[in-house]
Motif scaffolding. Structure first.
Motif, PDB file in Angstrom:
ATOM      1  N   GLY A  45       1.685  12.182  -9.061  1.00  0.00           N
ATOM      2  CA  GLY A  45       2.781  12.823  -8.358  1.00  0.00           C
ATOM      3  C   GLY A  45       2.950  12.406  -6.916  1.00  0.00           C
ATOM      4  N   ALA A  46       2.370  11.261  -6.515  1.00  0.00           N
ATOM      5  CA  ALA A  46       2.466  10.827  -5.122  1.00  0.00           C
ATOM      6  C   ALA A  46       3.757  10.060  -4.886  1.00  0.00           C
ATOM      7  CB  ALA A  46       1.268   9.946  -4.763  1.00  0.00           C
ATOM      8  N   ILE A  47       4.447  10.410  -3.791  1.00  0.00           N
ATOM      9  CA  ILE A  47       5.643   9.667  -3.398  1.00  0.00           C
ATOM     10  C   ILE A  47       5.519   9.286  -1.926  1.00  0.00           C
ATOM     11  CG2 ILE A  47       7.124  10.702  -5.151  1.00  0.00           C
ATOM     12  CD1 ILE A  47       8.276  12.530  -3.002  1.00  0.00           C
ATOM     13  N   PRO A  48       5.710   8.002  -1.607  1.00  0.00           N
ATOM     14  CA  PRO A  48       5.536   7.535  -0.218  1.00  0.00           C
ATOM     15  C   PRO A  48       6.741   7.890   0.643  1.00  0.00           C
ATOM     16  CG  PRO A  48       6.225   5.726  -1.607  1.00  0.00           C
ATOM     17  CD  PRO A  48       6.013   6.902  -2.529  1.00  0.00           C
ATOM     18  N   PRO A  49       6.581   7.818   1.955  1.00  0.00           N
ATOM     19  CA  PRO A  49       7.695   8.125   2.859  1.00  0.00           C
ATOM     20  C   PRO A  49       8.948   7.310   2.588  1.00  0.00           C
ATOM     21  CG  PRO A  49       5.642   7.993   4.082  1.00  0.00           C
ATOM     22  CD  PRO A  49       5.330   7.546   2.682  1.00  0.00           C
ATOM     23  N   ARG A  50       8.785   6.057   2.172  1.00  0.00           N
ATOM     24  CA  ARG A  50       9.982   5.248   1.923  1.00  0.00           C
ATOM     25  C   ARG A  50      10.816   5.841   0.797  1.00  0.00           C
ATOM     26  NH1 ARG A  50      10.709  -1.308   0.991  1.00  0.00           N
ATOM     27  NH2 ARG A  50      12.970  -1.181   0.692  1.00  0.00           N
ATOM     28  N   LEU A  51      10.174   6.356  -0.253  1.00  0.00           N
ATOM     29  CA  LEU A  51      10.926   6.994  -1.339  1.00  0.00           C
ATOM     30  C   LEU A  51      11.653   8.231  -0.836  1.00  0.00           C
ATOM     31  CD1 LEU A  51       9.746   7.655  -4.967  1.00  0.00           C
ATOM     32  CD2 LEU A  51      10.868   9.444  -3.658  1.00  0.00           C
ATOM     33  N   ILE A  52      10.939   9.059  -0.086  1.00  0.00           N
ATOM     34  CA  ILE A  52      11.543  10.287   0.440  1.00  0.00           C
ATOM     35  C   ILE A  52      12.769   9.943   1.285  1.00  0.00           C
ATOM     36  CG2 ILE A  52      11.152  12.284   1.929  1.00  0.00           C
ATOM     37  CD1 ILE A  52       8.164  12.087   1.143  1.00  0.00           C
ATOM     38  N   ARG A  53      12.644   8.878   2.079  1.00  0.00           N
ATOM     39  CA  ARG A  53      13.736   8.472   2.962  1.00  0.00           C
ATOM     40  C   ARG A  53      14.877   7.812   2.182  1.00  0.00           C
ATOM     41  NH1 ARG A  53      10.714   5.621   5.817  1.00  0.00           N
ATOM     42  NH2 ARG A  53      11.098   3.562   4.921  1.00  0.00           N
ATOM     43  N   ASP A  54      14.547   6.848   1.325  1.00  0.00           N
ATOM     44  CA  ASP A  54      15.582   6.076   0.632  1.00  0.00           C
ATOM     45  C   ASP A  54      16.372   6.916  -0.366  1.00  0.00           C
ATOM     46  OD1 ASP A  54      14.680   3.938   2.061  1.00  0.00           O
ATOM     47  OD2 ASP A  54      13.944   2.781   0.341  1.00  0.00           O
ATOM     48  N   TYR A  55      15.716   7.904  -0.973  1.00  0.00           N
ATOM     49  CA  TYR A  55      16.376   8.669  -2.035  1.00  0.00           C
ATOM     50  C   TYR A  55      16.619  10.127  -1.658  1.00  0.00           C
ATOM     51  CZ  TYR A  55      15.530   4.461  -4.637  1.00  0.00           C
ATOM     52  OH  TYR A  55      15.527   3.139  -5.043  1.00  0.00           O
ATOM     53  N   ALA A  56      16.571  10.421  -0.359  1.00  0.00           N
ATOM     54  CA  ALA A  56      16.973  11.730   0.169  1.00  0.00           C
ATOM     55  C   ALA A  56      16.331  12.884  -0.599  1.00  0.00           C
ATOM     56  CB  ALA A  56      18.500  11.854   0.142  1.00  0.00           C
ATOM     57  N   LYS A 357      -5.855   0.241   7.629  1.00  0.00           N
ATOM     58  CA  LYS A 357      -4.557   0.233   8.310  1.00  0.00           C
ATOM     59  C   LYS A 357      -3.518  -0.551   7.510  1.00  0.00           C
ATOM     60  CE  LYS A 357      -2.424  -0.514  12.833  1.00  0.00           C
ATOM     61  NZ  LYS A 357      -1.929   0.866  12.883  1.00  0.00           N
ATOM     62  N   LEU A 358      -3.898  -1.743   7.068  1.00  0.00           N
ATOM     63  CA  LEU A 358      -2.950  -2.561   6.327  1.00  0.00           C
ATOM     64  C   LEU A 358      -2.633  -1.957   4.963  1.00  0.00           C
ATOM     65  CD1 LEU A 358      -4.173  -6.172   7.172  1.00  0.00           C
ATOM     66  CD2 LEU A 358      -2.252  -4.915   8.152  1.00  0.00           C
ATOM     67  N   THR A 359      -3.637  -1.305   4.342  1.00  0.00           N
ATOM     68  CA  THR A 359      -3.404  -0.656   3.049  1.00  0.00           C
ATOM     69  C   THR A 359      -2.367   0.449   3.176  1.00  0.00           C
ATOM     70  OG1 THR A 359      -5.626  -1.144   2.235  1.00  0.00           O
ATOM     71  CG2 THR A 359      -4.464   0.694   1.205  1.00  0.00           C
ATOM     72  N   TRP A 360      -2.539   1.323   4.178  1.00  0.00           N
ATOM     73  CA  TRP A 360      -1.598   2.427   4.339  1.00  0.00           C
ATOM     74  C   TRP A 360      -0.218   1.931   4.752  1.00  0.00           C
ATOM     75  CZ3 TRP A 360      -2.348   6.354   1.690  1.00  0.00           C
ATOM     76  CH2 TRP A 360      -3.583   7.013   1.610  1.00  0.00           C
ATOM     77  N   GLU A 361      -0.159   0.943   5.629  1.00  0.00           N
ATOM     78  CA  GLU A 361       1.139   0.417   6.054  1.00  0.00           C
ATOM     79  C   GLU A 361       1.894  -0.179   4.871  1.00  0.00           C
ATOM     80  OE1 GLU A 361       0.628  -2.268   9.288  1.00  0.00           O
ATOM     81  OE2 GLU A 361       0.088  -0.707  10.735  1.00  0.00           O
ATOM     82  N   ALA A 362       1.182  -0.909   4.012  1.00  0.00           N
ATOM     83  CA  ALA A 362       1.824  -1.503   2.846  1.00  0.00           C
ATOM     84  C   ALA A 362       2.269  -0.427   1.863  1.00  0.00           C
ATOM     85  CB  ALA A 362       0.861  -2.483   2.165  1.00  0.00           C
ATOM     86  N   TYR A 363       1.415   0.589   1.660  1.00  0.00           N
ATOM     87  CA  TYR A 363       1.763   1.651   0.711  1.00  0.00           C
ATOM     88  C   TYR A 363       2.942   2.483   1.207  1.00  0.00           C
ATOM     89  CZ  TYR A 363       1.646   5.947  -1.938  1.00  0.00           C
ATOM     90  OH  TYR A 363       2.030   7.025  -2.703  1.00  0.00           O
TER      91      TYR A 363
END
Length: 393
Positions: A45-56, A357-363
């Motif tokens: 059930g994990a959703i990254p910030p990009r999903l939250i942002r891109d799909y409102a 750092k790179l793992t979280w930034e990529a995720y």
């Protein structure tokens, strides 16, 4: 038996199918979203910030905000990986998926509940989707385009897309429990990922908080391995065996994108049916929704032009954006998940601040980080040292 006609029939109402239906409906297309009633798939059930942002995605669907992860090795050594200045959202799939379906309906898609049976052809060659409702009434609906978003064991992929019957999968199983209250060992803002051959010989075991509920699960591609037994053992060892079990779920998760997503005529795959789940992590919600969006764009281009070559744009654009990420994650899974010796070294490597750092930034942003070439070089040599056993575990 009834017959209707639509521009598009979307088979499967998960994140991918609901997203495809919504986007096509907003383009003014007549859309039928067919979904069968039943339990949601096992999913952290994990959703990254990009999903939250891109799909409102609205705040009320986020049932927990994860501030970091704890990675645990076969020797029970743990590594904490805090998220610096952000969070990962957690959703309950039953609530989240239904909200997405309702958003598609609000955009103009028509909803139907039933079990997909087949695609037939009219005398003029038009696709006819046959499905059966709970009362065993058969329905036939004509469609200029069929979007198959019917999961990792997609019947549409198997019967209508070349290579669709050869999807390699990991089998996942989880138990949703009532979140423990007052247990100092449990952190509702942290995801735990356990690499241990006893609990998963070729994948991992997880504890993902969802507010009042928690997902505890594991996965494996090894036939005969008892996923339920592994979760039972883990819950007992972690002191979570007395927590109330709300439900149990299991399903296959694809390991890599299919080489073809369309039949060259009027069928297009999306989401798990197309194999868009990230290797190594098993993450699929973001990629499913992106796949649904790209299927809708390719479908709209096909409907507008009549050129079936436009259907190939969905896979082309997805792989251009994320093909390298999937390749890197696939290599990681191949090398690091082989046995407990390699898993032990993998967990130790996760202690490295550059790796974290790179793992979280990529995720969080869903792309490889290119801004720090020196860090990448350092990680490459550290990774090689661990893989060859030159670094102490």
């Amino acid at each position: 038996m009834s017959t209707n006609e639509y521009d598009v029939v979307v088979v499967g109402g998960g994140p991918s199918g609901a997203t495809a239906a919504e986007h096509l409906a907003r383009q003014g297309r007549s859309v039928l979203l067919l979904d069968r009633a039943g339990r949601p798939k096992p999913c952290g059930g994990a959703i990254p910030p990009r999903l939250i942002r891109d799909y409102a995605i609205p705040d009320h669907l986020i049932c927990a905000r994860i501030q970091g992860a704890r990675i645990v090795s076969p020797k029970d050594r743990s590594v904490d990986m805090p998220i610096d200045g952000g969070y990962v959202g957690m959703v309950d799939r039953d609530v989240f998926d239904e909200w997405l379906r309702e958003r598609a309906a609000d955009a103009g898609a028509e909803r139907a509940t039933g079990h997909y049976e087949s695609i037939e052809r009219d005398a003029d060659g038009c696709a006819v989707v046959v499905y059966r409702t709970k009362d065993e009434v058969a329905h036939r609906v004509r469609a200029r385009l069929v979007v198959g978003a019917d999961g990792a064991r997609s019947a549409i992929a198997k019967h209508h897309v070349k290579g669709g019957d050869k999807m390699p999968c990991v089998f996942a199983y989880h138990e949703i429990i009532r979140t423990p209250v007052g247990d100092a060992r449990y952190d509702g803002t942290r995801c735990d990922v356990i690499y241990n051959g006893r609990l998963s010989p070729d994948f991992y075991t997880w504890v993902f908080p969802h507010g009042h509920q928690t997902s505890i699960g594991t996965g494996s591609a090894r036939k005969g391995f008892s996923l339920r037994g592994a979760v039972t053992n883990f819950r007992r060892e972690a002191g979570l065996d007395t927590a109330e079990t709300i439900r149990r779920e299991g399903a296959p998760i694809p390991l890599k994108p299919l080489k073809r997503w369309d039949n060259g005529r009027d069928v297009l795959l999306a989401g798990d049916a197309a194999g868009v789940v990230a290797p190594a992590s098993g993450e699929g919600i973001y990629y499913a929704m992106l796949g649904g969006e790209l299927a809708a764009k390719a479908g709209e281009a096909f409907l507008a032009s009549g050129d079936a070559k436009a259907l190939g744009l969905a896979r082309k654009h997805f792989m251009k954006a994320h093909g390298k990420v999937f390749w890197v994650l696939g290599m990681m899974q191949y090398f690091w998940y082989k046995n407990d010796w390699t898993r032990e070294r993998f967990v130790k490597m996760c202690r490295d601040p550059d790796v974290q750092k790179l793992t979280w930034e990529a995720y969080m942003n869903k792309q490889l980080v290119r801004a720090k070439p020196v860090a990448h070089v350092k990680i490459f040599f550290k990774d090689l040292a661990h893989l060859l056993g030159l670094a102490r575990a």
